[in-house]
Design a protein around this motif. Structure first.
Motif, mmCIF file in Angstrom:
data_model
loop_
_atom_site.group_PDB
_atom_site.id
_atom_site.type_symbol
_atom_site.label_atom_id
_atom_site.label_comp_id
_atom_site.label_asym_id
_atom_site.label_seq_id
_atom_site.Cartn_x
_atom_site.Cartn_y
_atom_site.Cartn_z
ATOM 1 N N UNK A 46 0.832 -1.204 0.000
ATOM 2 C CA UNK A 46 0.000 0.000 0.000
ATOM 3 C C UNK A 46 0.870 1.259 0.000
ATOM 4 N N UNK A 47 1.959 1.207 0.783
ATOM 5 C CA UNK A 47 2.847 2.368 0.831
ATOM 6 C C UNK A 47 3.435 2.654 -0.551
ATOM 7 N N UNK A 48 3.880 1.584 -1.228
ATOM 8 C CA UNK A 48 4.446 1.759 -2.570
ATOM 9 C C UNK A 48 3.418 2.368 -3.517
ATOM 10 N N UNK A 49 2.198 1.847 -3.454
ATOM 11 C CA UNK A 49 1.169 2.371 -4.358
ATOM 12 C C UNK A 49 0.922 3.855 -4.120
ATOM 13 N N UNK A 50 1.002 4.265 -2.840
ATOM 14 C CA UNK A 50 0.754 5.668 -2.535
ATOM 15 C C UNK A 50 1.936 6.551 -2.937
ATOM 16 N N UNK A 51 3.158 6.071 -2.687
ATOM 17 C CA UNK A 51 4.332 6.927 -2.893
ATOM 18 C C UNK A 51 4.908 6.819 -4.298
ATOM 19 N N UNK A 52 4.884 5.627 -4.860
ATOM 20 C CA UNK A 52 5.518 5.422 -6.163
ATOM 21 C C UNK A 52 4.722 4.396 -6.962
ATOM 22 N N UNK A 53 3.543 4.821 -7.444
ATOM 23 C CA UNK A 53 2.629 3.866 -8.093
ATOM 24 C C UNK A 53 3.239 3.185 -9.324
ATOM 25 N N UNK A 54 4.259 3.779 -9.913
ATOM 26 C CA UNK A 54 4.854 3.127 -11.095
ATOM 27 C C UNK A 54 5.831 2.029 -10.697
ATOM 28 N N UNK A 55 6.065 1.850 -9.387
ATOM 29 C CA UNK A 55 6.956 0.790 -8.926
ATOM 30 C C UNK A 55 8.418 1.194 -8.969
ATOM 31 N N UNK A 56 9.282 0.293 -8.489
ATOM 32 C CA UNK A 56 10.712 0.596 -8.414
ATOM 33 C C UNK A 56 11.308 0.922 -9.770
#
Lengths: 239, 291
Positions: free
Chosen positions: B275-285
């Motif tokens: 969820x944190x990744x989706x909020x902060x960096x939705x395009x992924x690493x």
């Protein structure tokens, strides 16, 4: 007679639709081998659609398209490439996460061209030294002019006998325009190749062309040798 | 917290990370090339393991021949599934949505067929090697070391295949620009078919490896798929490099969570990261990079 030396391209009464919207209405034109023909016309009147129909990217709904005497209006695009037709779209459609070199190599994907990767690569790098410099660079990082060069280069890699180029000059600076048209002029003089080019801009292409067609509302409304037509006459038709 | 704990945790994170990496790659290939998320992914992995088990116990083949046969089987199963079902679906309007729903339904069907055929009881695939390696205070099974090695070699082979062969380059081309691929003479449906078959085989292989370390039931596939889903989203949907990095990150996160919070915290931690990744960096690493 025509059987032994058929025209590079012969299009007759081609219709094309996007959904309900008819874009081409019985469009017809013809290209001799080694001839450079420019197709002018206002935006949204079917120029690009005609190229897509020839390349099999958006097949024609009706009518006939013959390439070197062979009917290709129902042929899958992969096979059309293999037969020697290269389409260079206005949108470029580059493989943006690949390097310039990888993009060019993929231009030679068809079985006929694979054995000639080295020669064609040398030819393209000679034509566009800029691409040779940027060989290992990711395509997404190229400038507008460079990516246009890459699109043309990728098309040449297929070893085509017929080149379909859609608005090569759009969005380019005057210097880049000159570079791209200069390259097309070189292709014309050095290669055994016919070129059908779609353009908005008139001056440069008119100098390159053997003949000119004008397309309006999906119909071909005029056909003339390039020497017998002037800029004003073409631009008049736009309005 | 001491050095011994940290090293042991890192090692166990690397082991599960490498298994997650290979599992996520099958998902990535399908998403990258065809642009649909394969909701049948988990059961495909399980089937790879079950076929190996079947050849091993019922046909009496050795472990390696059973695995190879299962891989061949999975490849043709994927090709058949594509040609018979997905290919016709692709020609319909709204094909992306219908294909996703179809794959979900196919997953449930296969799961229940596997339940009928193999029963609900837990199954294992034997370890490749016995014994363990002891360096100082760190003790690792030879089998687990071999798993990391197999996955690393597999990633190198896959990378070579994608970058250096005409077919691999064509797959990347389709992933990056479908019209561009058509323009250079690539047949999209052909590439779709073989990419799907290849991904099915890779996914089956991941199930085999998972089955040697953990256990298999017909239902475990959903857990695996959800983990794969988190990994590919974290890595950046469709990016192979991103998926591999993400798999190792999640493997280590899982080991840390197990050690310090207990194994019941693994799922909450996974989804907290998700969820944190989706909020902060939705395009992924890997940020929108493709195959």
């Amino acid at each position: 007679m025509t059987r032994f030396n058929p025209p590079a391209l012969e299009i007759q009464d081609v219709d094309s639709f996007y959904g309900e919207l008819q874009v081409l209405r019985k469009a017809s034109l013809r290209l001799q081998q080694r001839e450079v023909v420019v197709l002018f016309g206002p935006n949204g009147h079917g120029k690009s659609t005609l190229l897509k129909a020839i390349a099999g990217i958006h097949p024609a709904a009706a009518g006939s398209i013959r390439y070197l005497g062979e009917e290709i209006s129902r042929t899958p695009s992969a096979q059309i490439v293999e037969m020697g037709v290269a389409y260079i779209p206005e949108a470029r459609n580059l493989f943006t996460d690949m390097t310039v070199g990888e993009n060019l190599r993929l231009g030679a994907y068809n079985r006929r061209a694979r054995s000639q990767v080295a020669q064609n690569l040398a030819y393209v790098f000679d034509l566009f030294p800029r691409l040779a410099e940027r060989r290992d660079q990711i395509a997404a990082t190229l400038s507008g002019g460079e990516s246009r060069m890459l699109a043309v280069g990728r098309g040449l890699m297929s070893g085509a006998a017929l080149l379909l180029i859609d608005e090569p000059s759009i969005g380019l600076s005057p210097i880049m325009k000159r570079a791209v048209f200069g390259a097309i002029a070189k292709i014309k003089s050095a290669r055994d190749i016919a070129v059908l080019m779609v353009e908005q801009e008139v001056e440069h292409p008119l100098r390159l062309a053997d003949r000119v067609y004008l397309l309006k509302k999906g119909r071909v409304i005029l056909e003339k040798p390039a020497a017998e037509i002037n800029k004003a006459e073409i631009e008049q038709a736009y309005f | 917290m001491n050095i011994k704990e940290i090293i042991n945790t890192l090692v166990s994170g690397l082991i599960s990370g490498s298994l997650y990496a290979i599992m996520a790659l099958g998902l990535t290939i399908i998403y990258g090339v065809i642009h649909v998320f394969n909701f049948g992914h988990g059961i495909v992995a399980v089937l790879g393991g079950y076929f190996t088990w079947l050849f091993l116990t019922k046909l009496g083949l050795g472990l390696i021949p059973s695995i190879l046969l299962a891989l061949v089987f999975m490849f043709f199963f994927g090709l058949l599934l594509f040609k018979a079902t997905i290919n016709p679906l692709l020609k319909t309007p709204n094909w992306e949505f219908s294909t996703i729903i179809f794959l979900l339904g196919m997953g449930i069907l296969l799961e229940n067929l596997a339940l009928q055929a193999f029963g609900p009881r837990v199954k294992h695939i034997p370890a490749f090697f016995e014994g363990s390696l002891k360096i100082g205070f760190v003790r690792v099974n030879w089998h687990e070391i071999s798993l990391i090695g197999i996955v690393l070699v597999f990633i190198l082979i896959l990378n070579f295949f994608l970058k250096k062969t005409w077919f691999g380059q064509a797959m990347r081309a389709v992933a990056q620009d479908m019209d561009g691929a058509r323009i250079v003479g690539i047949s999209i449906t052909r590439i779709f078919g073989y990419a799907f078959a290849m991904a099915t085989m890779v996914t089956g292989f991941s199930g085999i490896l998972l089955g040697t370390k953990y256990y298999m039931t017909p239902h475990i596939g959903w857990d695996w798929m959800v983990k794969g889903f988190v990994i590919v989203v974290l890595g950046g949907l469709g990016s192979a490099t991103g998926a591999v990095y993400a798999a190792f990150i999640m493997g280590i996160a899982e080991a840390l969570a197990t050690l310090y919070l207990g194994s019941l915290w693994v799922w909450p931690i996974w989804f907290l990261i998700f969820v944190t990744i989706l909020l902060l960096r939705p395009q992924g690493l890997a940020g929108g990079r493709t195959l």
